[in-house]
Design an enzyme around this catalytic site. Structure first.
Site: not given
Ligand code: GLU
Length: 465
Positions: A251-254, A257
């Site tokens: 996901s975008k947080r880690k 993407v």
């Protein structure tokens, strides 16, 4: 005839790397079997559309090199390939299902449905439509005709169970009691995903649907729809979603993407495709690096693995580094020039050409070039030199006497000088490195100084003393 497709919804800013991984499988399966790979845009959920998303997605797919045989851009025998341009088709098929008793009209107001859902949830029941309109269909039809009431069309989920084969996951059996009478056509005339996807996959003669496992829960509804229409089922293959190295969902947080984020960093499309090909599939000979052509030859949907593949940007960079090292210097030079030009940085071609042999082994992506080589083009803000770097003056004097400005000679003379001054080599060369480049990490120093030229090196040293 093998026909595959991807059906992106323009509900994001770009194509997710996981979608490229499944697109790649669809592409390969079609090509391997001399069939067609189709791109269809599923833009029926109007509330979630991101402006410019479709264009960006098609552009990214193009950049990465997954050319479609049929798409909204290139057209094809089953056009249009954008669902919002096919509304009359869905309406016709939805009405057909009503006529055959497989679907029905519903005029329930959103408030009633919301209340019903709340009550069911409170009783810990699966939220499902209670078929009020189905049981009163005659009146409902009258009301729609007479009062022009807004209405939807719902699928009548039959009793029993739904069974189908998934190429990756084997036999799937679902008790139909768990399925809601799915809305097929909304009151605004747009189909839901379920109706659109089934009608289009059938009309576009899609033989294999390879898609992410997040669509598996929807598939029983699709199977019921195919059977309600009396259509043959395509082959389904639901592939596992990509994970971060810590196994959490990508996901975008880690990690970023979006595919173009990696391309914009100077990751080669071929390298990204090669890396993504390893997500849920392995080369029969265990190879990690292979061309798209080879992948197409070796790929088989029956070999798709169920384990969740890990997408590791560090590994991707490593893979890209392998591609860089195999690129001819003259081509790499052009790529670097072009890459930076697109970022509005014009680099001196001669310098780029000379520095490539020094950095080719060190860079992993095109954007690694300038941070490493900036000092060739202009003096870079220096880190502060150690207090006893007064011997820079001696370096200056020594280098001044060199007539044949070659890396080897520069190196020899500096070694001699370090010895004469009684300074440790490592410390001495680090000081000169910083003096010349402003950095602690650079390509090999003597070669860099040769490329910079005597005059420029002396100038940089002189400014320090
Ligand atoms: N429109 C769906 C998506 O956004 C397509 C899912 C499918 O492949 O059926 O991915």
């Amino acid at each position: 005839m093998v026909r595959t497709r991807i059906a992106p919804s323009p509900t994001g800013a770009d194509v997710h790397v996981g979608s490229i991984a499944t697109a790649l499988m669809n592409f390969a399966w079609a090509k391997k079997n001399h069939g067609q790979f189709v791109i269809r845009i599923e833009d029926t959920d109007r509330t979630r559309i991101v402006p410019g998303g479709e264009e960006k997605m098609l552009d990214t797919l193009n950049r990465i090199g997954l050319q479609a045989d049929e798409s909204p851009k290139v057209g094809g025998p089953y056009a249009p390939y954008r669902q919002s341009e096919r509304l009359s088709i869905y309406k016709k098929y939805a009405e057909e299902l009503v006529a055959s008793g497989k679907a029905y009209y519903c005029i329930c107001a959103p408030e009633r449905l919301a209340k019903m859902r709340q009550d069911q949830q409170a009783k810990k029941q699966i939220p499902k439509y209670d078929r009020l309109c189905f049981h009163d269909q005659k009146n409902v039809i009258k009301k729609i005709r007479n009062d022009q009431l807004p209405h939807v069309i719902r699928l009548l989920i039959p009793d029993g169970e739904t069974k189908f084969q998934d190429v990756v996951r084997g036999e799937i059996v679902i008790n139909n009691e768990n399925l809601d009478d799915q809305v097929l056509l909304k009151s605004d005339g747009f189909p839901t995903y379920h109706l659109g996807v089934v009608v289009d996959d059938h009309l576009m003669k899609i033989s294999h649907i390879i898609r992410g496992e997040e669509w598996l829960p929807s598939t029983p509804k699709h199977v019921i729809l195919y059977r309600a229409f009396g259509w043959e089922l395509p082959a389904f293959a639901h592939v596992s979603l990509l994970r971060n190295p810590d196994r959490s969902k990508l996901s975008k947080r880690k990690n970023p993407v979006w595919t173009s984020w990696y391309l914009d960093l100077g990751i080669y499309p071929e390298a990204l495709l090669n890396y993504l090909a390893l997500m849920g599939w392995s080369h029969p000979e265990g190879k990690e690096k292979f061309s798209l052509e080879e992948y197409v030859e070796k790929f088989d949907i029956k070999d798709i693995q169920t384990s969740a593949p890990v997408f590791d940007p560090v590994k991707l960079e490593w893979m890209n580094g392998l591609y860089i090292r195999e690129t001819k210097n003259s081509i790499l030079k052009d790529q670097i020039l072009e890459f930076y030009k697109a970022k509005k940085v014009d680099l001196d071609e001669k310098i780029v050409e000379k520095t490539i042999p020094l950095v080719k082994e060190r860079i992993k992506k095109l954007s690694d070039y300038l941070p490493l080589c900036e000092f060739f083009f202009q003096p870079v803000q220096r880190l502060s030199l150690e207090k006893d770097s007064l011997y820079i003056k001696s370096v200056y004097e020594e280098l001044k006497t060199i007539t044949d400005w070659k890396a080897e000679i520069i190196g020899e003379r500096m070694l001699e000088l370090a010895k004469k001054l009684g300074i440790k080599n490592s410390e001495f060369f680090m000081t000169v490195r910083i003096a010349i480049s402003g950095k602690k990490i650079t390509p090999p120093l003597n070669e860099s100084m040769e490329i910079l030229g005597k005059e420029e090196c002396l100038k940089r040293l002189d400014s320090l003393v």
